[in-house]
Scaffold this motif. Structure first.
Motif, PDB file in Angstrom:
ATOM      1  N   GLU A  26       0.752  -1.126   0.163  1.00  0.00           N
ATOM      2  CA  GLU A  26      -0.006   0.124   0.170  1.00  0.00           C
ATOM      3  C   GLU A  26       0.911   1.263  -0.075  1.00  0.00           C
ATOM      4  O   GLU A  26       0.800   2.191  -0.835  1.00  0.00           O
ATOM      5  CB  GLU A  26      -0.862  -0.077   1.190  1.00  0.00           C
ATOM      6  CG  GLU A  26      -1.998   1.140   1.305  1.00  0.00           C
ATOM      7  CD  GLU A  26      -2.976   1.025   0.251  1.00  0.00           C
ATOM      8  OE1 GLU A  26      -3.309   2.091  -0.240  1.00  0.00           O
ATOM      9  OE2 GLU A  26      -3.500   0.076  -0.111  1.00  0.00           O
ATOM     10  N   LEU A  27       1.952   1.321   0.871  1.00  0.00           N
ATOM     11  CA  LEU A  27       2.810   2.480   0.901  1.00  0.00           C
ATOM     12  C   LEU A  27       3.689   2.563  -0.430  1.00  0.00           C
ATOM     13  O   LEU A  27       3.896   3.756  -0.613  1.00  0.00           O
ATOM     14  CB  LEU A  27       3.635   2.455   2.257  1.00  0.00           C
ATOM     15  CG  LEU A  27       2.889   2.348   3.572  1.00  0.00           C
ATOM     16  CD1 LEU A  27       3.855   2.094   4.837  1.00  0.00           C
ATOM     17  CD2 LEU A  27       2.519   3.970   3.599  1.00  0.00           C
ATOM     18  N   LYS A  28       4.038   1.427  -0.877  1.00  0.00           N
ATOM     19  CA  LYS A  28       4.798   1.493  -2.209  1.00  0.00           C
ATOM     20  C   LYS A  28       3.934   2.365  -3.245  1.00  0.00           C
ATOM     21  O   LYS A  28       4.208   3.275  -3.925  1.00  0.00           O
ATOM     22  CB  LYS A  28       5.284   0.123  -2.764  1.00  0.00           C
ATOM     23  CG  LYS A  28       6.357  -0.268  -1.601  1.00  0.00           C
ATOM     24  CD  LYS A  28       7.489   0.516  -1.713  1.00  0.00           C
ATOM     25  CE  LYS A  28       8.320   0.520  -3.064  1.00  0.00           C
ATOM     26  NZ  LYS A  28       9.480   1.309  -3.070  1.00  0.00           N
ATOM     27  N   GLY A  31       3.894   5.799  -3.413  1.00  0.00           N
ATOM     28  CA  GLY A  31       5.244   6.416  -3.880  1.00  0.00           C
ATOM     29  C   GLY A  31       6.056   6.283  -2.664  1.00  0.00           C
ATOM     30  O   GLY A  31       7.228   7.254  -3.044  1.00  0.00           O
ATOM     31  N   TYR A  32       6.056   5.725  -1.484  1.00  0.00           N
ATOM     32  CA  TYR A  32       7.074   5.877  -0.442  1.00  0.00           C
ATOM     33  C   TYR A  32       8.225   4.849  -0.778  1.00  0.00           C
ATOM     34  O   TYR A  32       7.940   3.950  -1.094  1.00  0.00           O
ATOM     35  CB  TYR A  32       6.436   5.749   0.947  1.00  0.00           C
ATOM     36  CG  TYR A  32       5.695   6.708   1.270  1.00  0.00           C
ATOM     37  CD1 TYR A  32       5.989   7.945   1.727  1.00  0.00           C
ATOM     38  CD2 TYR A  32       4.317   6.519   1.149  1.00  0.00           C
ATOM     39  CE1 TYR A  32       5.235   9.017   1.977  1.00  0.00           C
ATOM     40  CE2 TYR A  32       3.334   7.573   1.472  1.00  0.00           C
ATOM     41  CZ  TYR A  32       3.938   8.794   1.938  1.00  0.00           C
ATOM     42  OH  TYR A  32       3.175   9.845   2.413  1.00  0.00           O
ATOM     43  N   ARG A  33       9.289   5.171  -0.545  1.00  0.00           N
ATOM     44  CA  ARG A  33      10.575   4.088  -0.299  1.00  0.00           C
ATOM     45  C   ARG A  33      10.510   3.585   1.027  1.00  0.00           C
ATOM     46  O   ARG A  33      10.682   4.381   1.940  1.00  0.00           O
ATOM     47  CB  ARG A  33      11.888   4.811  -0.606  1.00  0.00           C
ATOM     48  CG  ARG A  33      11.975   5.373  -1.994  1.00  0.00           C
ATOM     49  CD  ARG A  33      13.230   6.411  -2.040  1.00  0.00           C
ATOM     50  NE  ARG A  33      12.799   7.568  -1.243  1.00  0.00           N
ATOM     51  CZ  ARG A  33      13.918   8.090  -0.855  1.00  0.00           C
ATOM     52  NH1 ARG A  33      15.235   8.031  -1.200  1.00  0.00           N
ATOM     53  NH2 ARG A  33      14.057   9.196   0.006  1.00  0.00           N
ATOM     54  N   VAL A  34      10.445   2.177   1.380  1.00  0.00           N
ATOM     55  CA  VAL A  34      10.117   1.705   2.065  1.00  0.00           C
ATOM     56  C   VAL A  34      11.148   0.744   2.716  1.00  0.00           C
ATOM     57  O   VAL A  34      11.636  -0.103   1.789  1.00  0.00           O
ATOM     58  CB  VAL A  34       8.818   0.839   2.511  1.00  0.00           C
ATOM     59  CG1 VAL A  34       8.371   0.034   3.773  1.00  0.00           C
ATOM     60  CG2 VAL A  34       7.651   1.764   2.161  1.00  0.00           C
ATOM     61  N   GLY A  35      11.761   0.608   3.678  1.00  0.00           N
ATOM     62  CA  GLY A  35      12.865  -0.234   4.437  1.00  0.00           C
ATOM     63  C   GLY A  35      12.211  -1.225   5.588  1.00  0.00           C
ATOM     64  O   GLY A  35      11.089  -0.478   6.224  1.00  0.00           O
ATOM     65  N   GLY A  93      19.257   5.272   5.135  1.00  0.00           N
ATOM     66  CA  GLY A  93      19.360   6.502   4.878  1.00  0.00           C
ATOM     67  C   GLY A  93      18.712   6.755   3.440  1.00  0.00           C
ATOM     68  O   GLY A  93      18.484   7.850   3.042  1.00  0.00           O
ATOM     69  N   ASP A  94      18.421   5.681   2.558  1.00  0.00           N
ATOM     70  CA  ASP A  94      17.826   6.090   1.484  1.00  0.00           C
ATOM     71  C   ASP A  94      16.277   5.857   1.330  1.00  0.00           C
ATOM     72  O   ASP A  94      15.909   5.552   0.068  1.00  0.00           O
ATOM     73  CB  ASP A  94      18.469   5.172   0.293  1.00  0.00           C
ATOM     74  CG  ASP A  94      18.479   3.804   0.560  1.00  0.00           C
ATOM     75  OD1 ASP A  94      18.019   3.519   1.910  1.00  0.00           O
ATOM     76  OD2 ASP A  94      18.652   2.726  -0.351  1.00  0.00           O
ATOM     77  N   VAL A  95      15.720   5.639   2.355  1.00  0.00           N
ATOM     78  CA  VAL A  95      14.189   5.301   2.366  1.00  0.00           C
ATOM     79  C   VAL A  95      13.365   6.362   3.301  1.00  0.00           C
ATOM     80  O   VAL A  95      13.904   7.395   3.882  1.00  0.00           O
ATOM     81  CB  VAL A  95      13.944   3.922   2.972  1.00  0.00           C
ATOM     82  CG1 VAL A  95      14.582   2.951   2.198  1.00  0.00           C
ATOM     83  CG2 VAL A  95      14.046   4.043   4.346  1.00  0.00           C
ATOM     84  N   ASP A  96      12.016   6.501   2.730  1.00  0.00           N
ATOM     85  CA  ASP A  96      11.216   7.428   3.576  1.00  0.00           C
ATOM     86  C   ASP A  96      10.846   6.930   4.785  1.00  0.00           C
ATOM     87  O   ASP A  96      10.606   7.774   5.896  1.00  0.00           O
ATOM     88  CB  ASP A  96       9.927   7.713   2.789  1.00  0.00           C
ATOM     89  CG  ASP A  96      10.495   8.270   1.355  1.00  0.00           C
ATOM     90  OD1 ASP A  96      11.146   9.231   1.169  1.00  0.00           O
ATOM     91  OD2 ASP A  96       9.971   7.762   0.329  1.00  0.00           O
TER      92      ASP A  96
END
Length: 170
Positions: A26-28, A31-35, A93-96
């Motif tokens: 859902e978050l992807k 448009g979010y970058r998710v770790g 550091g590269d995700v939202d």
């Protein structure tokens, strides 16, 4: 600056991974970058005998990284698990947003997953009162001092994460 983070906690077998799979999708889609960081209380091994990476680790490498055009994996030996905040700072550091599964003793904000058939009690509102609990995703109505989200509505859980975690400090 650290990315936003929230930990999904529950007793084993409650459905944390299943809910997280749906919330991540859902978050992807938004448009979010998710770790994701998964806590494993057991000994796991992603480095298999016969593979070059395993041979190099067995030879004594303290850190071994394998990289391909699509992904990379790091195998890093340590005496004890680093604090969750350190893992987030070093690797995400590269995700939202960082979603963690487990880490119930951390100070991260938490969403507890509750399934009636699995347990009648909560981890964060049972014998202990965890002040970092933000909400409970449940398959039954509960009377709590935090919002109760519908466990079977991952879009609602994603909305909550977006509002309370991602946009809370923007």
């Amino acid at each position: 600056m650290l990315p936003h983070a929230v930990s999904f906690v529950a007793k084993s077998g409650t459905g944390k991974t299943t809910l997280l799979e749906k919330v991540i999708a859902e978050l992807k889609n938004r448009g979010y970058r998710v770790g994701v960081i998964k806590h494993d209380a057991h000994h796991f091994d992603i480095d298999h005998p016969g593979k070059d990476s395993h041979r190099l680790t067995q030879a004594g490498a303290d850190t071994m990284l394998i990289s391909s055009p699509e992904k990379l994996a790091v195998i890093k030996k340590h005496a004890e698990s680093p604090p969750i905040e350190e893992l987030i700072a070093v690797y995400f550091g590269d995700v939202d947003l960082v979603l963690t599964e487990g880490f119930k003793k951390s100070g991260l904000p938490k969403i507890e997953v509750h399934r009636r058939e699995r347990s009648g009690t909560l981890l964060c509102r049972g014998e202990a009162h965890d002040p970092s609990l933000l909400a409970v995703a449940s398959d039954e109505p509960l009377q709590l001092d935090v919002p109760v989200l519908d466990l079977n509505n991952p879009s609602q859980v994603a909305d909550f994460v977006e509002e309370r975690i991602i946009h809370a400090t923007d």
